[in-house]
Design a protein around this motif. Structure first.
Motif, short mmCIF file in Angstrom:
data_model
loop_
_atom_site.label_atom_id
_atom_site.label_comp_id
_atom_site.label_asym_id
_atom_site.label_seq_id
_atom_site.Cartn_x
_atom_site.Cartn_y
_atom_site.Cartn_z
N GLN A 184 46.43 31.38 39.14
CA GLN A 184 46.42 32.46 40.14
C GLN A 184 47.71 32.47 40.95
OE1 GLN A 184 41.59 32.90 40.87
NE2 GLN A 184 42.90 32.30 42.56
N GLU A 185 48.28 31.31 41.19
CA GLU A 185 49.57 31.28 41.89
C GLU A 185 50.65 31.94 41.04
OE1 GLU A 185 50.27 27.18 42.71
OE2 GLU A 185 48.83 27.08 44.38
N GLN A 186 50.52 31.81 39.73
CA GLN A 186 51.49 32.42 38.81
C GLN A 186 51.27 33.93 38.67
OE1 GLN A 186 51.89 30.35 35.07
NE2 GLN A 186 52.61 32.16 33.99
N LEU A 187 50.00 34.35 38.60
CA LEU A 187 49.70 35.76 38.34
C LEU A 187 49.48 36.58 39.60
CD1 LEU A 187 47.13 35.29 35.41
CD2 LEU A 187 49.55 35.88 35.22
N GLY A 188 49.23 35.90 40.71
CA GLY A 188 48.88 36.61 41.93
C GLY A 188 47.38 36.63 42.13
N PRO A 189 46.90 37.10 43.28
CA PRO A 189 45.46 37.09 43.56
C PRO A 189 44.71 38.00 42.61
CG PRO A 189 46.65 38.38 45.20
CD PRO A 189 47.70 37.69 44.38
N PRO A 190 43.44 37.67 42.33
CA PRO A 190 42.65 38.50 41.40
C PRO A 190 42.40 39.89 41.99
CG PRO A 190 41.25 36.86 42.47
CD PRO A 190 42.66 36.51 42.83
N PRO A 191 42.41 40.92 41.16
CA PRO A 191 42.23 42.29 41.65
C PRO A 191 40.80 42.60 42.09
CG PRO A 191 42.42 42.28 39.26
CD PRO A 191 42.73 40.89 39.71
N VAL A 192 39.83 41.87 41.57
CA VAL A 192 38.42 42.02 41.99
C VAL A 192 37.80 40.63 42.05
CG1 VAL A 192 38.15 44.32 40.97
CG2 VAL A 192 37.56 42.29 39.61
N PRO A 193 36.74 40.46 42.82
CA PRO A 193 36.08 39.15 42.87
C PRO A 193 35.56 38.74 41.49
CG PRO A 193 35.32 40.55 44.67
CD PRO A 193 36.12 41.43 43.75
N TYR A 194 35.53 37.43 41.26
CA TYR A 194 35.01 36.92 39.99
C TYR A 194 34.58 35.47 40.18
CZ TYR A 194 38.99 33.85 39.13
OH TYR A 194 39.89 32.83 39.23
N ALA A 195 33.89 34.94 39.19
CA ALA A 195 33.49 33.53 39.22
C ALA A 195 33.80 32.89 37.88
CB ALA A 195 31.99 33.40 39.51
N LEU A 196 34.31 31.67 37.93
CA LEU A 196 34.47 30.86 36.72
C LEU A 196 33.18 30.05 36.54
CD1 LEU A 196 35.90 29.37 34.39
CD2 LEU A 196 36.92 27.85 36.11
N VAL A 197 32.50 30.25 35.42
CA VAL A 197 31.29 29.50 35.13
C VAL A 197 31.53 28.57 33.95
CG1 VAL A 197 29.64 31.13 36.09
CG2 VAL A 197 30.40 31.41 33.73
N VAL A 198 30.86 27.43 33.96
CA VAL A 198 30.90 26.52 32.82
C VAL A 198 29.48 26.40 32.29
CG1 VAL A 198 32.92 25.23 33.58
CG2 VAL A 198 30.65 24.51 34.35
N PHE A 199 29.37 26.06 31.01
CA PHE A 199 28.08 25.95 30.34
C PHE A 199 27.94 24.55 29.75
CE2 PHE A 199 29.72 30.32 29.78
CZ PHE A 199 28.74 31.03 30.47
N GLY A 200 26.72 24.20 29.40
CA GLY A 200 26.49 22.96 28.68
C GLY A 200 26.57 21.71 29.53
N SER A 201 27.13 20.64 28.96
CA SER A 201 27.11 19.33 29.62
C SER A 201 27.87 19.32 30.94
CB SER A 201 27.68 18.26 28.68
OG SER A 201 29.03 18.54 28.35
N LEU A 202 28.97 20.06 31.05
CA LEU A 202 29.71 20.09 32.31
C LEU A 202 28.88 20.79 33.38
CD1 LEU A 202 32.19 19.42 33.93
CD2 LEU A 202 33.29 21.49 33.07
N ALA A 203 28.19 21.85 33.01
CA ALA A 203 27.32 22.54 33.97
C ALA A 203 26.21 21.60 34.45
CB ALA A 203 26.70 23.78 33.34
N ARG A 204 25.71 20.75 33.56
CA ARG A 204 24.64 19.82 33.91
C ARG A 204 25.16 18.55 34.60
NH1 ARG A 204 23.50 20.86 28.47
NH2 ARG A 204 24.08 18.71 27.98
N GLN A 205 26.49 18.40 34.68
CA GLN A 205 27.13 17.19 35.21
C GLN A 205 26.73 15.98 34.36
OE1 GLN A 205 25.89 17.65 39.44
NE2 GLN A 205 28.08 17.83 39.86
N GLU A 206 26.74 16.18 33.05
CA GLU A 206 26.37 15.14 32.10
C GLU A 206 27.45 14.94 31.05
OE1 GLU A 206 21.67 16.44 32.59
OE2 GLU A 206 22.66 16.64 30.63
N GLN A 207 28.69 15.23 31.40
CA GLN A 207 29.76 15.19 30.41
C GLN A 207 30.11 13.75 30.02
OE1 GLN A 207 33.60 17.22 31.43
NE2 GLN A 207 32.97 18.57 29.76
#
Length: 623
Positions: free
Chosen positions: A339-362
């Motif tokens: 984001q520092e390279q591209l500039g601020p996002p034009p609309v709100p968004y969320a980064l989501v993760v799935f699977g073991s990282l989401a469960r904190q079981e990586q």
């Protein structure tokens, strides 16, 4: 007279004390009484067993395979039943520690008794689960070479150095507080009101909130302090403190008593001194990294962290949470740099993760599974290029950091997983309303989802709908349950392991897909059926207990299985890292110790039983 003594004994000892007088009398007539002098071998390991044995007097010792101490039993102790239940040869050599009288009930009479009395059958199944529980505890106590158990039990009170805690009051001036910190040579000053903690003042507060904002030093401490800080107690453990510091990006903990009175301050350096290479160091390096290349260098040290934790006696659950936190921090820092390279996002968004990282079981060697949930104001014509570039920088950076590209292309670089909230809702609704076996197998990972950066409200809005739809749709739940119960637990006839063939590693146990995934699947079924917000598998099982959908004992058994299997996997991955190899989930059976081999079999049996329960409860038993 002997029969009367046997009857009296059985009436006083579990599990026979719950039987009727007639049944106990019948059993007493079938029991053979045998005497074994001290040092005598009662049962050899690796032979056919023909009777259930009960210690009438004396004490016996069970040695796994004839060598490793497994258990000791006194009066009323029961042994020999696993070989009878599973029609296998004996696993333990049993030796009389004292002169012993042993009651022996023939195998056919024992098995007939179990068929007629469900309570007895439950008792012996429970005792088998207890054996696994002792094994998990054994890992923590370092009885089997799994590290320094002291690291697990370290309490924060052992790290406190200062007997007299330097404090200030909320109405003190900033100037006086700064002078006090200089005189006492502390970087964190607890703020108390009538002895009770109300806030903390740190060097960072002075730099940012006083010097940075040009606040007068004559102002009050209360205007610039951090109010209601995160605290811990004297009896909290070192690992929990490290994990919270790592997750919350804080460097000091006030330690308080039950009345919220300050008793000390623990710093990150206090914790760092207890470990060599640890997660706090790596997380700090990632957060300070000025570019993606530096992030990658720091993140690739996760293997050293994993090895250090295993050798320090850290349990599997904490190890997984620390490894996961390094993964989360890597995602966040790469996103921040992009984001520092591209500039601020034009609309709100969320980064989501799935699977073991989401469960904190990586664990080690994990790939990446992620996506972007975009605000519904997203306009492809105006905004698509920005988010495509953002996703590319993120996923390329993750790949360089050791989180390789997802083989199934579940990444934000795939436009399918970079969509507005409304599209995500429609997709989940379609999965839930129109389930089919193949679809369910391909989409279960998406039901383990967590926001790691961006607008959490977008994710909360989606998850709320998912819980509503899934818990109300019995057909969908039946498909999820069938998928969960379809995994082939790697235990065949005569309790031999069912192996999988890997092109590189040959015949192996795939601990992830054959052993860990079934527990994750079971926990997910309960979460979707009950509409639980929890993502972590252990927390899902605990919440199922709170909702009265799962017994506390059953949840405890599954959690013990999960802990033991993950401990074996982490030990295996630690050994791979030390040999300079990349960590995998494939375990050659020959590398297993007898202790691991036997207790993995226990774990697989318990998991298979719970898969059957899930199938009957939610899938109607249809396979």
């Amino acid at each position: 007279m002997e029969i009367d003594e046997v009857i009296s004994f059985l009436e006083r000892h579990a599990p026979f004390d719950g039987l009727s007088a007639d049944i106990i009398a019948s059993l007493a007539r079938k029991i053979e009484i045998r005497y074994f002098p001290r040092g005598t071998v009662i049962i050899e390991a690796g032979i056919e067993n023909l009777a259930l044995s009960i210690v009438r007097s004396g004490a016996v010792e069970l040695r796994l395979g004839g060598t490793e101490l497994n258990h000791r039993l006194g009066e009323g102790g029961v042994f020999g039943y696993p070989s009878l239940l599973h029609h296998e040869v004996t696993r333990n050599k049993v030796i009389a520690l004292e002169d012993c009288l042993i009651y022996q009930l023939p195998k056919t009479d024992f098995l007939k008794l179990l068929e007629q009395h469900a309570a007895l059958k439950c008792f012996f199944a429970k005792d088998e689960a207890e054996r696994l529980r002792r094994a998990v505890e054994g890992l923590r106590q370092s009885e089997n070479g799994y590290g320094d158990a002291a690291m697990i039990a370290v309490k924060l009170k052992t790290l406190l150095r200062r007997k007299q805690v330097v404090t200030a009051r909320p109405d003190d001036t900033i100037r006086d507080a700064a002078k006090l910190m200089t005189q006492a040579d502390v970087s964190t000053l607890p703020i108390t009101d009538q002895g009770r903690l109300t806030g903390i003042l740190t060097d960072k507060d002075l730099r940012r909130r006083v010097l940075g904002e040009e606040v007068s030093p004559d102002g009050t401490v209360s205007s610039v302090m951090t109010p209601d800080p995160i605290t811990m107690s004297l009896d909290d453990d070192l690992l929990s403190a490290m994990l919270v510091m790592s997750q919350k990006n804080i460097h000091h903990f006030p330690i308080v008593d039950d009345a919220n009175r300050i008793v000390g301050v623990i710093s990150a350096s206090d914790l760092l001194n207890r470990f060599g290479m640890n997660a706090l160091q790596v997380v700090a390096e990632i957060k300070a990294a000025p570019d993606a290349a530096t992030v990658a260098i720091a993140a690739q040290r996760v293997g050293a962290v994993l090895t250090n934790m295993i050798e320090s006696g850290v349990d599997a659950d904490h190890t997984a949470r620390f490894v996961s936190n390094i993964g989360e921090t890597t995602h966040r820092q790469l996103l921040k740099l992009a984001q520092e390279q591209l500039g601020p996002p034009p609309v709100p968004y969320a980064l989501v993760v799935f699977g073991s990282l989401a469960r904190q079981e990586q664990a080690g060697g994990s790939d990446q599974d992620n996506g972007f949930i975009l605000d519904d104001s997203y306009d492809p014509a105006k905004h698509a290029t920005y988010f495509e570039q953002l996703a590319t920088l993120l996923c390329d950076g993750l790949n360089s950091a050791g989180y390789v590209y997802c083989p199934g292309d579940i990444m934000a670089t795939n436009e399918k997983w970079r969509q507005p909230l409304a599209v995500w809702k429609a997709r989940y609704r379609d999965w839930i309303d129109k389930p089919d076996p193949e679809n369910v197998l391909n989409t279960t990972i998406f039901f383990d989802m967590r926001c790691v950066a961006g607008d959490e409200d977008l994710v909360d809005a989606l998850r709320t709908r998912i819980f509503e739809w899934s818990s109300a749709n019995r057909i969908f739940l039946s498909f999820i349950a069938r998928a969960a119960s379809s995994t082939k637990v790697p235990l065949g006839f005569f309790r031999n392991f069912l192996l999988q063939h890997d092109e590189k590693e040959g015949e192996v146990l795939d601990l992830k897909h054959q052993a860990i995934t079934p527990v994750v699947d079971i926990a997910r079924v309960y979460a979707l059926a009950l509409g639980l917000a929890e993502v972590n598998s252990k927390e899902r099982l605990k919440m199922a207990v709170e909702r009265k959908c799962l017994s506390e004992e059953a949840a405890s058994d599954l959690i013990d299985c999960f802990e033991f299997i993950r401990s074996v996997r982490f030990r295996h991955q630690s050994d791979q890292v030390k040999r300079g190899e990349g960590p995998t989930n494939n375990l050659p059976p020959k590398s297993l110790s007898r202790f691991e081999r036997e207790h993995l079999k226990d774990a697989f049996r318990i998991i298979r039983n719970h898969m059957d329960i899930i199938s009957r409860k939610y899938a109607g038993g249809i396979q």
